[in-house]
Design a protein around this motif. Structure first.
Motif, PDB file in Angstrom:
ATOM      1  N   VAL A   1      78.404 -48.925  80.409  1.00 24.22           N
ATOM      2  CA  VAL A   1      77.319 -49.652  79.744  1.00 24.22           C
ATOM      3  C   VAL A   1      76.278 -48.693  79.188  1.00 24.22           C
ATOM      4  O   VAL A   1      75.803 -48.862  78.051  1.00 24.22           O
ATOM      5  N   GLU A   2      75.892 -47.681  79.978  1.00 20.84           N
ATOM      6  CA  GLU A   2      74.877 -46.743  79.502  1.00 20.84           C
ATOM      7  C   GLU A   2      75.342 -46.006  78.239  1.00 20.84           C
ATOM      8  O   GLU A   2      74.591 -45.872  77.271  1.00 20.84           O
ATOM      9  N   SER A   3      76.581 -45.535  78.249  1.00 21.99           N
ATOM     10  CA  SER A   3      77.064 -44.811  77.073  1.00 21.99           C
ATOM     11  C   SER A   3      77.248 -45.758  75.891  1.00 21.99           C
ATOM     12  O   SER A   3      76.972 -45.391  74.743  1.00 21.99           O
ATOM     13  N   TRP A   4      77.678 -46.996  76.146  1.00 18.01           N
ATOM     14  CA  TRP A   4      77.838 -47.990  75.084  1.00 18.01           C
ATOM     15  C   TRP A   4      76.494 -48.251  74.404  1.00 18.01           C
ATOM     16  O   TRP A   4      76.403 -48.340  73.182  1.00 18.01           O
ATOM     17  N   LEU A   5      75.442 -48.363  75.207  1.00 19.01           N
ATOM     18  CA  LEU A   5      74.122 -48.679  74.668  1.00 19.01           C
ATOM     19  C   LEU A   5      73.401 -47.466  74.087  1.00 19.01           C
ATOM     20  O   LEU A   5      72.685 -47.585  73.093  1.00 19.01           O
ATOM     21  N   LEU A   6      73.567 -46.307  74.709  1.00 14.89           N
ATOM     22  CA  LEU A   6      72.710 -45.172  74.377  1.00 14.89           C
ATOM     23  C   LEU A   6      73.329 -44.190  73.396  1.00 14.89           C
ATOM     24  O   LEU A   6      72.642 -43.285  72.914  1.00 14.89           O
ATOM     25  N   ILE A   7      74.619 -44.317  73.084  1.00 12.50           N
ATOM     26  CA  ILE A   7      75.205 -43.457  72.051  1.00 12.50           C
ATOM     27  C   ILE A   7      74.724 -43.980  70.709  1.00 12.50           C
ATOM     28  O   ILE A   7      75.193 -44.985  70.203  1.00 12.50           O
ATOM     29  N   SER A   8      73.738 -43.303  70.162  1.00 17.38           N
ATOM     30  CA  SER A   8      73.100 -43.722  68.915  1.00 17.38           C
ATOM     31  C   SER A   8      72.488 -42.507  68.253  1.00 17.38           C
ATOM     32  O   SER A   8      72.051 -41.571  68.917  1.00 17.38           O
ATOM     33  N   ASP A   9      72.440 -42.508  66.927  1.00 14.80           N
ATOM     34  CA  ASP A   9      71.863 -41.387  66.202  1.00 14.80           C
ATOM     35  C   ASP A   9      70.340 -41.467  66.132  1.00 14.80           C
ATOM     36  O   ASP A   9      69.698 -40.503  65.725  1.00 14.80           O
TER      37      ASP A   9
ATOM     38  N   PRO B   1      66.718 -41.865  67.991  1.00 16.12           N
ATOM     39  CA  PRO B   1      66.011 -41.823  69.279  1.00 16.12           C
ATOM     40  C   PRO B   1      65.275 -43.117  69.590  1.00 16.12           C
ATOM     41  O   PRO B   1      65.252 -43.566  70.734  1.00 16.12           O
ATOM     42  N   LYS B   2      64.641 -43.730  68.570  1.00 12.59           N
ATOM     43  CA  LYS B   2      63.932 -44.989  68.800  1.00 12.59           C
ATOM     44  C   LYS B   2      64.908 -46.091  69.209  1.00 12.59           C
ATOM     45  O   LYS B   2      64.595 -46.946  70.031  1.00 12.59           O
ATOM     46  N   GLN B   3      66.096 -46.067  68.609  1.00  8.37           N
ATOM     47  CA  GLN B   3      67.128 -47.045  68.964  1.00  8.37           C
ATOM     48  C   GLN B   3      67.552 -46.852  70.416  1.00  8.37           C
ATOM     49  O   GLN B   3      67.743 -47.818  71.147  1.00  8.37           O
ATOM     50  N   ARG B   4      67.689 -45.602  70.838  1.00  2.00           N
ATOM     51  CA  ARG B   4      68.054 -45.323  72.224  1.00  2.00           C
ATOM     52  C   ARG B   4      66.991 -45.855  73.173  1.00  2.00           C
ATOM     53  O   ARG B   4      67.300 -46.466  74.196  1.00  2.00           O
ATOM     54  N   ALA B   5      65.713 -45.596  72.864  1.00  6.69           N
ATOM     55  CA  ALA B   5      64.624 -46.044  73.726  1.00  6.69           C
ATOM     56  C   ALA B   5      64.598 -47.568  73.836  1.00  6.69           C
ATOM     57  O   ALA B   5      64.402 -48.124  74.923  1.00  6.69           O
ATOM     58  N   LYS B   6      64.798 -48.226  72.714  1.00  2.00           N
ATOM     59  CA  LYS B   6      64.803 -49.688  72.713  1.00  2.00           C
ATOM     60  C   LYS B   6      65.952 -50.227  73.556  1.00  2.00           C
ATOM     61  O   LYS B   6      65.782 -51.143  74.363  1.00  2.00           O
ATOM     62  N   ARG B   7      67.121 -49.635  73.378  1.00  2.00           N
ATOM     63  CA  ARG B   7      68.295 -50.097  74.122  1.00  2.00           C
ATOM     64  C   ARG B   7      68.161 -49.793  75.612  1.00  2.00           C
ATOM     65  O   ARG B   7      68.607 -50.588  76.448  1.00  2.00           O
ATOM     66  N   LEU B   8      67.535 -48.657  75.946  1.00  2.00           N
ATOM     67  CA  LEU B   8      67.319 -48.334  77.354  1.00  2.00           C
ATOM     68  C   LEU B   8      66.397 -49.367  77.998  1.00  2.00           C
ATOM     69  O   LEU B   8      66.608 -49.775  79.135  1.00  2.00           O
ATOM     70  N   GLY B   9      65.373 -49.799  77.254  1.00  2.00           N
ATOM     71  CA  GLY B   9      64.489 -50.841  77.767  1.00  2.00           C
ATOM     72  C   GLY B   9      65.227 -52.141  78.023  1.00  2.00           C
ATOM     73  O   GLY B   9      65.009 -52.808  79.035  1.00  2.00           O
ATOM     74  N   ILE B  10      66.108 -52.511  77.096  1.00  2.00           N
ATOM     75  CA  ILE B  10      66.917 -53.725  77.269  1.00  2.00           C
ATOM     76  C   ILE B  10      67.833 -53.574  78.475  1.00  2.00           C
ATOM     77  O   ILE B  10      68.012 -54.503  79.275  1.00  2.00           O
ATOM     78  N   TYR B  11      68.422 -52.387  78.622  1.00  2.00           N
ATOM     79  CA  TYR B  11      69.320 -52.101  79.745  1.00  2.00           C
ATOM     80  C   TYR B  11      68.602 -52.266  81.079  1.00  2.00           C
ATOM     81  O   TYR B  11      69.090 -52.941  81.995  1.00  2.00           O
ATOM     82  N   MET B  12      67.412 -51.641  81.206  1.00  2.00           N
ATOM     83  CA  MET B  12      66.665 -51.701  82.460  1.00  2.00           C
ATOM     84  C   MET B  12      66.239 -53.125  82.775  1.00  2.00           C
ATOM     85  O   MET B  12      66.307 -53.572  83.921  1.00  2.00           O
ATOM     86  N   THR B  13      65.795 -53.852  81.762  1.00  2.00           N
ATOM     87  CA  THR B  13      65.361 -55.237  81.971  1.00  2.00           C
ATOM     88  C   THR B  13      66.519 -56.113  82.414  1.00  2.00           C
ATOM     89  O   THR B  13      66.378 -56.930  83.337  1.00  2.00           O
TER      90      THR B  13
END
Length: 394
Positions: free
Chosen positions: A123-131, A133-145
């Motif tokens: 799940v982490e790699s599915w969400l966080l593999i992105s070009d 950085p802002k997209q990664r931060a947003k997805r990490l927030g969704i992941y944690m929530t």
């Protein structure tokens, strides 16, 4: 340690609904199962003294899994790997009520830890593999929530469904099977990997020491909370409804502090921030020594949850603070390994403290948390002061 560092699929094409939907349902099942395992021991005539060993067995599996999952994902792909790990975890849930003996449960929880490590990495790699950085931060927030929110809901299962007999395990099994449905039925493209990079042992040794210690301590505290806290609360003569509310309070505290930590981490030193969140945990423990009132206990455990859940994200950002971007994912896997080591050792170390229930303010798991978090806060304060002196000298 081999890791994926870039992809050929754009963020928009991968989509996040499939992993987030599956993760949320999985988190509900996992949150319930974490409390269910120690609380159901007496129902299956297994001595409660093995609760710590069961928790450690699970986290040893998590540790092992964190080192061997990436090649499986590379070979199977994210979607198939996600479903496979969920089904592997589901098979361990079937084993628990059918083979009610200590050795079978220890083995099942070991395998469960490996399966959960796989789920997290997928799940982490599915969400966080992105070009972006802002997209990664947003997805990490969704992941944690999603993870914390699902875990909070799962804790309520202790009071709603119960902890005795086969019924609770059937409920967990149904949730895990449901978690596979988005990946099976919906057609969103998972990320594709094309490049890999490794960290040498010398590189790992150069990683920020307070960051590594922060991850280890986070694992010690979190492993003990999930593995032994429900049992400690039951020994304090609390009913299942109260236990579920208190466990949910811990996770809700962890959810609440995430945006606060994100803002503070750019304002003050992350090493100092680790000291402050450790001191927050010490303060939370102190509240439990003052009174046995249920509402105060709920507030104290929420504060303890804030401390426990804040340690890992702060530590992992500290570890990556001065690293080249190509090594960030490798560093996060080292941090997960450190967390897993702490998670495996924590419940074993806390075992002797469990002999006295939480209702007795002179002993219990709270003493264990007090010692661990106070020692951590002192170390982090010294490390922060030393770092400041070095900066001034230069």
């Amino acid at each position: 340690m081999t890791v994926v560092i870039q992809n050929t699929t754009s963020p928009s094409s991968t989509g996040i609904f499939v992993p987030v939907a599956g993760l949320t349902v999985f988190a509900i099942a996992a949150g319930y199962l974490m409390s269910l395992v120690p609380l159901s021991l007496s129902s299956f005539r297994i001595d409660s003294q093995y609760a710590g060993w069961l928790a450690s067995s699970y986290y040893i599996g998590l540790l092992i899994g964190s080192m061997m999952i990436e090649p499986i994902i590379s070979k199977m792909g994210h979607r198939a790997a996600f479903v496979s790990f969920l089904l592997l975890l589901a098979s361990t849930v079937i084993v628990l009520p059918l083979f009610a003996n200590r050795d079978a449960w220890l083995l099942a929880r070991l395998i469960a830890g490996m399966a959960v490590a796989g789920i997290f990495v997928v799940v982490e790699s599915w969400l966080l593999i992105s070009d972006c950085p802002k997209q990664r931060a947003k997805r990490l927030g969704i992941y944690m929530t999603s993870l914390y929110g699902g875990t909070t809901v799962g804790q309520l299962g202790v009071g709603v469904i119960g902890v005795d007999g086969f019924g609770p395990f059937i409920a967990v099994l149904a949730l895990l099977l449901t978690a596979t449905l988005p990946a099976i039925m919906l057609r969103q493209s998972p990320p594709k990997q094309q490049a890999h990079l490794s960290l040498s042992l010398k590189d790992i040794a150069r990683l920020n020491k307070p960051a590594i210690i922060g991850c280890v301590v986070s694992g010690i505290v979190m492993g003990t909370i999930y593995g032994l806290m429900p049992l400690s609360l039951r020994q304090s003569q609390l009913d299942p409804n109260q236990i579920s509310v208190l466990m949910a309070a811990i996770v809700l505290g962890g959810m609440t502090i995430q945006p606060i930590i994100g803002k503070l981490s750019v304002v003050i030193s992350k090493t100092l921030l680790l000291a402050l969140v450790s001191l927050l945990g010490v303060f939370a423990v102190g509240l439990t020594y003052l009174t046995n009132d249920f509402h105060v206990l709920a507030m104290a455990l929420a504060l303890l949850g804030m401390s426990a859940f804040a340690l890992y994200p702060v530590a992992i950002t500290l570890a990556c603070e001065k690293l080249d971007a190509a090594y960030i994912v490798a560093a996060t896997q080292v941090m997960l390994f450190s967390y897993s080591v702490g998670s495996a050792l924590g419940p074993i170390g806390a075992g002797s403290f469990l002999e006295q229930p939480l209702a007795n303010p002179s002993n219990g798991l709270m003493d264990y948390f007090f010692i661990v978090l106070l020692a951590t806060s002192i170390y982090m304060l010294l490390a922060s002061a030393k770092r400041s002196d070095t900066a001034l000298a230069s």
